[in-house]
Design a protein around this motif. Structure first.
Motif, short mmCIF file in Angstrom:
data_model
loop_
_atom_site.label_atom_id
_atom_site.label_comp_id
_atom_site.label_asym_id
_atom_site.label_seq_id
_atom_site.Cartn_x
_atom_site.Cartn_y
_atom_site.Cartn_z
N GLN A 7 0.83 -1.21 0.00
CA GLN A 7 0.00 0.00 0.00
C GLN A 7 0.87 1.26 0.00
N GLN A 8 1.94 1.22 0.75
CA GLN A 8 2.82 2.38 0.82
C GLN A 8 3.48 2.64 -0.54
N GLU A 9 3.80 1.58 -1.27
CA GLU A 9 4.37 1.76 -2.60
C GLU A 9 3.39 2.47 -3.54
N VAL A 10 2.15 2.02 -3.50
CA VAL A 10 1.13 2.65 -4.35
C VAL A 10 0.92 4.10 -3.95
N LEU A 11 0.81 4.34 -2.66
CA LEU A 11 0.58 5.70 -2.18
C LEU A 11 1.75 6.61 -2.54
N ALA A 12 2.96 6.13 -2.38
CA ALA A 12 4.13 6.95 -2.68
C ALA A 12 4.15 7.37 -4.15
N LEU A 13 3.79 6.44 -5.04
CA LEU A 13 3.75 6.78 -6.46
C LEU A 13 2.64 7.78 -6.73
N ALA A 14 1.47 7.58 -6.14
CA ALA A 14 0.36 8.53 -6.32
C ALA A 14 0.75 9.91 -5.82
N GLN A 15 1.41 9.98 -4.68
CA GLN A 15 1.84 11.27 -4.14
C GLN A 15 2.84 11.95 -5.07
N ARG A 16 3.74 11.16 -5.62
CA ARG A 16 4.72 11.76 -6.53
C ARG A 16 4.03 12.38 -7.74
N LEU A 17 3.03 11.69 -8.28
CA LEU A 17 2.34 12.22 -9.45
C LEU A 17 1.53 13.46 -9.09
N VAL A 18 0.85 13.43 -7.94
CA VAL A 18 0.06 14.58 -7.51
C VAL A 18 0.95 15.79 -7.27
N ARG A 19 2.13 15.57 -6.75
CA ARG A 19 3.05 16.68 -6.44
C ARG A 19 3.72 17.26 -7.67
N THR A 20 3.48 16.65 -8.81
CA THR A 20 4.08 17.12 -10.07
C THR A 20 3.01 17.80 -10.90
N PRO A 21 3.07 19.12 -11.07
CA PRO A 21 2.00 19.81 -11.81
C PRO A 21 1.96 19.36 -13.26
N SER A 22 0.76 19.31 -13.84
CA SER A 22 0.62 18.81 -15.21
C SER A 22 -0.61 19.39 -15.88
N LEU A 23 -0.67 20.71 -15.97
CA LEU A 23 -1.75 21.33 -16.73
C LEU A 23 -1.70 20.85 -18.18
N GLY A 89 0.04 16.66 -1.92
CA GLY A 89 -0.12 15.21 -1.76
C GLY A 89 -0.29 14.79 -0.32
N ALA A 90 -0.94 15.64 0.49
CA ALA A 90 -1.11 15.32 1.91
C ALA A 90 -2.10 14.18 2.09
N VAL A 91 -1.87 13.37 3.12
CA VAL A 91 -2.81 12.31 3.52
C VAL A 91 -3.41 12.72 4.85
N VAL A 92 -4.72 12.91 4.86
CA VAL A 92 -5.44 13.34 6.05
C VAL A 92 -6.70 12.50 6.19
N ASN A 93 -6.84 11.84 7.32
CA ASN A 93 -8.04 11.04 7.60
C ASN A 93 -8.38 10.07 6.48
N GLY A 94 -7.36 9.38 6.01
CA GLY A 94 -7.59 8.34 5.00
C GLY A 94 -7.86 8.84 3.61
N ARG A 95 -7.50 10.10 3.34
CA ARG A 95 -7.69 10.68 2.01
C ARG A 95 -6.39 11.29 1.50
N LEU A 96 -6.11 11.10 0.21
CA LEU A 96 -5.01 11.75 -0.46
C LEU A 96 -5.54 13.02 -1.12
N TYR A 97 -4.97 14.18 -0.74
CA TYR A 97 -5.43 15.46 -1.26
C TYR A 97 -4.47 16.00 -2.31
N GLY A 98 -5.04 16.69 -3.30
CA GLY A 98 -4.22 17.37 -4.30
C GLY A 98 -4.90 17.37 -5.65
N ARG A 99 -4.53 18.36 -6.48
CA ARG A 99 -5.11 18.40 -7.82
C ARG A 99 -4.68 17.18 -8.61
#
Length: 391
Positions: A7-23, A89-99
């Motif tokens: 789970q941490q592997e998946v989350l880490a990858l998701a966070q990396r993508l969220v933290r990278t802007p991509s308009l 890419g913050a995780v708060v109360n079981g949610r990943l936040y970010g555009r």
């Protein structure tokens, strides 16, 4: 079941993508992050095409093929409106936040990881493609069509949010531009002119009251909604406007054609005695690689039979993975308009999160949906890549 480390592997990858802007048109940096993630997981091939779409490939001994698609571009944001950093890419109360957490970098991360679990030993899988496509927000379909014409998968899985349900259809979308023509005059003598705005107002009213639209048992009703209106000249200074332009958003059903939806509005204007022209909008799009195309704003609707081999195999695979997917449909438009609507490739939708979470302030994705999707994509890759013929 996925363990905490997975789970941490998946989350880490998701966070990396969220933290990278991509308009839209600026997805290059996140595309590189996707490539790195695929290489780290051992994908057999990783390609970037001339438009900048990233395609990871895993090949087994089987002859079937399936392609999973997530778009990389996001809509803009106003950070002042957000409680959470849009790129944090913050995780708060079981949610990943970010555009992009829900639309749709979470799904991309889940598929990259889930499909990547087969890289070491694909066995009798067929060929599995994970496509991270560009420029979907302004143009649903063209980038995926560009990929599929080269790869020719037997089936496609659209990874837009479905709450881990199995979506078997989607309304399409058209943008219809209507321009009414009048005759200018000084506004102190409107009797000498023809007011194009008043003509447009009559047409909009008639669209609401006199234009019959079809409905579909699965997809719901077709919709025709005015979304913007502008007069000419603008601003008007003591002049009766000689022109008025409006955009209508048409939500499509499978029987709708580009010519048909335009003619429907043009014919209504003619019956009302209104001088008007109608056409589909065309939008120039430039990708981050410099490729350019013109998007004609007609993204077809599509449906897949619930008893089709694809839908049956997909549902069985998800049930075997411990999930309980319901058959449903998308309310919004997706790249499925390209795969299924334009190319006729058998298509289903399956993704984490809810449609209502896309494009919102403080966009988020629940972690249980993220992890469920990773397991689901792993199961779907195994089951669907073995299917060779999908009528």
């Amino acid at each position: 079941m996925m363990g905490p480390a997975q789970q941490q592997e998946v989350l880490a990858l998701a966070q990396r993508l969220v933290r990278t802007p991509s308009l839209t048109g600026r997805e290059g940096e996140v595309a590189r992050a996707v490539q790195q993630g695929m290489h780290a997981l051992g994908y057999h091939e990783v390609h970037v095409d001339d438009w900048g779409n990233v395609v990871g490939v895993i090949r087994g001994r089987g002859r079937g093929s399936v392609l999973f698609d997530a778009h990389l571009d996001t809509v803009p944001w106003d950070a002042h409106q957000w409680q959470h950093d849009p790129l944090g890419g913050a995780v708060v109360n079981g949610r990943l936040y970010g555009r992009g957490a829900s639309d749709m970098k979470g799904a991309a991360a889940a598929a990259i990881w889930g499909v990547g679990q087969w890289a070491r030993d694909p066995g009798d899988l067929g060929t599995v493609y994970v496509c991270c496509s560009v420029c979907e927000e302004p143009a649903e379909g063209p980038a995926l069509v560009h990929v599929c014409r080269r790869r020719q998968p037997a089936a496609v899985v659209i990874m837009e949010a479905s709450e881990l349900n199995l979506n078997i259809g989607q309304r399409g979308r058209a943008e219809i531009i209507v321009e009414t023509r009048g005759r200018p005059a000084h506004s102190s003598r409107p009797d000498l002119g023809v007011n194009a705005v008043k003509a447009m107002a009559r047409l909009i009213s008639a669209v609401e009251s006199d234009l019959p639209l079809p409905t579909d048992e699965l997809l719901g009703p077709a919709i025709l909604e005015v979304t913007d209106v502008k007069s000419h000249p603008y601003p008007g200074l003591s002049v009766v406007p000689s022109g008025c332009r409006a955009t209508f958003d048409r939500r499509l059903l499978v029987q709708d054609t580009a010519e048909g939806v335009v003619d429907q509005v043009a014919d209504l204007a003619e019956r009302l005695g209104i001088a008007a022209d109608a056409r589909l909008a065309e939008t120039p799009v430039r990708t981050y690689t410099g490729a350019e195309f013109t998007h004609r704003a007609f993204a077809p609707a599509w449906k897949t039979r619930p008893d089709s081999p694809l839908a049956q195999a997909a549902r069985a695979a998800l049930v075997a993975a411990g999930q309980n997917p319901q058959l449903s449909k998308y309310s919004f438009c997706t790249n499925g308009s390209g795969a299924a609507g334009v190319l006729g490739i058998p298509t289903v939708g399956y993704g984490p999160g809810r449609e209502a979470e896309a494009h919102i302030v403080d966009e988020f994705l629940a972690l249980d949906q993220l992890y469920g999707a990773a397991a689901g994509y792993q199961a779907l890759a195994q089951a669907l890549s073995r299917l060779e013929v999908l009528p």
